[in-house]
Design a protein around this motif. Structure first.
Motif, mmCIF file in Angstrom:
data_model
loop_
_atom_site.group_PDB
_atom_site.id
_atom_site.type_symbol
_atom_site.label_atom_id
_atom_site.label_comp_id
_atom_site.label_asym_id
_atom_site.label_seq_id
_atom_site.Cartn_x
_atom_site.Cartn_y
_atom_site.Cartn_z
ATOM 1 N N GLY A 105 0.808 -1.210 0.000
ATOM 2 C CA GLY A 105 0.000 0.000 0.000
ATOM 3 C C GLY A 105 0.841 1.260 0.000
ATOM 4 N N CYS B 299 -1.688 3.645 4.669
ATOM 5 C CA CYS B 299 -2.981 3.881 4.019
ATOM 6 C C CYS B 299 -4.141 3.128 4.645
ATOM 7 C CB CYS B 299 -2.873 3.533 2.534
ATOM 8 S SG CYS B 299 -2.421 1.805 2.203
ATOM 9 N N TRP C 286 -8.218 1.581 -0.730
ATOM 10 C CA TRP C 286 -7.339 0.478 -0.351
ATOM 11 C C TRP C 286 -8.123 -0.694 0.248
ATOM 12 C CZ3 TRP C 286 -2.635 1.271 -2.204
ATOM 13 C CH2 TRP C 286 -2.207 2.593 -2.398
#
Length: 272
Positions: A20, A24, A33
């Motif tokens: 990521g 995040c 995400w």
């Protein structure tokens, strides 16, 4: 009568996990995400059994020679910038493993690979951020292995191959990075690079899923793939995949995660 091989527990797979963007998963970043987070949360359930320890390489630690963390309780390194204050208070108190660090060094020595250890080095965010989801309890010992700063693909394949025996010792070998890592285009939402990312991602999946000899040959020439240098102006987030491929040996790879995040194609891979 069962054969000896039938009695032997299955070796651990090798994983390449997307980690990521910064912290995040622990921010208010809706619908961006979520799928990656769900993939990471499901990783432990796909393993043949609980690992005794994890050896991990991320794209966030580079050294002249492969170096392992050898402390008993590595701290966290908050090596991201400009994020909300609470993300610098995240905790992941997983223990280290001096015994695994010594075993890694012995295997590298046996392969003629110069190596080192660092008892003070902590876990960077390429480790603790995805592992907070994948191994939430933080109760499996972890050793981090550095990426060589010369970015030599052949050497990362060789290092991975030297450490392949760990898989049969119930050590999970994991690599974390990103299959797309052009931050200027990522955060700037460069539409032209969206299509380029999909082309490169498809090439990379074909390379990883090929038989071992063809896979390794393709990965050695990754920089000539379509769009490669747009997706990776610098390759530190891709090179952990080469380490993973080396540790895979003859095991075929497969893409077990694919997504489009902020317009860019991203993948995760599993060998074995």
């Amino acid at each position: 009568m069962r054969s000896v091989s039938a009695d032997k527990p299955a070796g651990q797979p090798v994983l390449f996990l997307p980690h990521g963007g910064g912290p995040c998963f622990f921010m208010d970043w809706p619908d961006t995400w979520d799928r990656m987070a769900a993939y990471l949360r499901g990783i432990a359930a796909t393993l043949p059994r609980r690992p005794d320890a994890i050896l991990v390489m991320s794209g966030h630690w580079e050294t002249a020679v492969p170096t392992v963390t050898s402390g008993t309780q590595p701290p966290l390194i908050y090596d991201y910038h400009g994020f909300p204050p609470h993300t610098y208070q995240l905790r992941y108190p997983a223990p280290g493993s001096p015994a695994l660090a010594a075993r890694v060094r012995a295997l590298l020595d046996a392969a003629g690979i110069v190596n080192a250890e660092d008892p003070d080095r902590g876990f960077d965010h390429g480790v603790f951020i995805p592992f907070m989801l994948a191994f939430e309890a933080a109760d499996i010992p972890i050793v981090e292995l550095s990426l060589k700063d010369d970015m030599d693909v052949a050497e990362e394949l060789r290092i991975g191959a030297a450490l392949r025996p760990l898989r049969d010792e119930n050590v999970l070998i994991a690599a974390t990075g990103m299959t797309y890592h052009n931050l200027r285009h990522f955060m700037g939402r460069n539409p032209a690079s969206d299509a380029i990312s999909r082309t490169f991602d498809a090439w990379l999946a074909d390379a990883v899923e090929a038989p071992a000899a063809a896979r390794d040959a393709a990965l050695l020439g990754w920089a000539s793939a379509p769009g490669a240098r747009v997706c990776h102006p610098r390759e530190e987030h891709l090179l952990p995949l080469m380490f993973a491929a080396g540790a895979a040996g003859a095991d075929r790879g497969r893409r077990d995660y694919g997504d489009i995040v902020m317009g860019k194609a991203l993948s995760g891979f599993r060998f074995g």
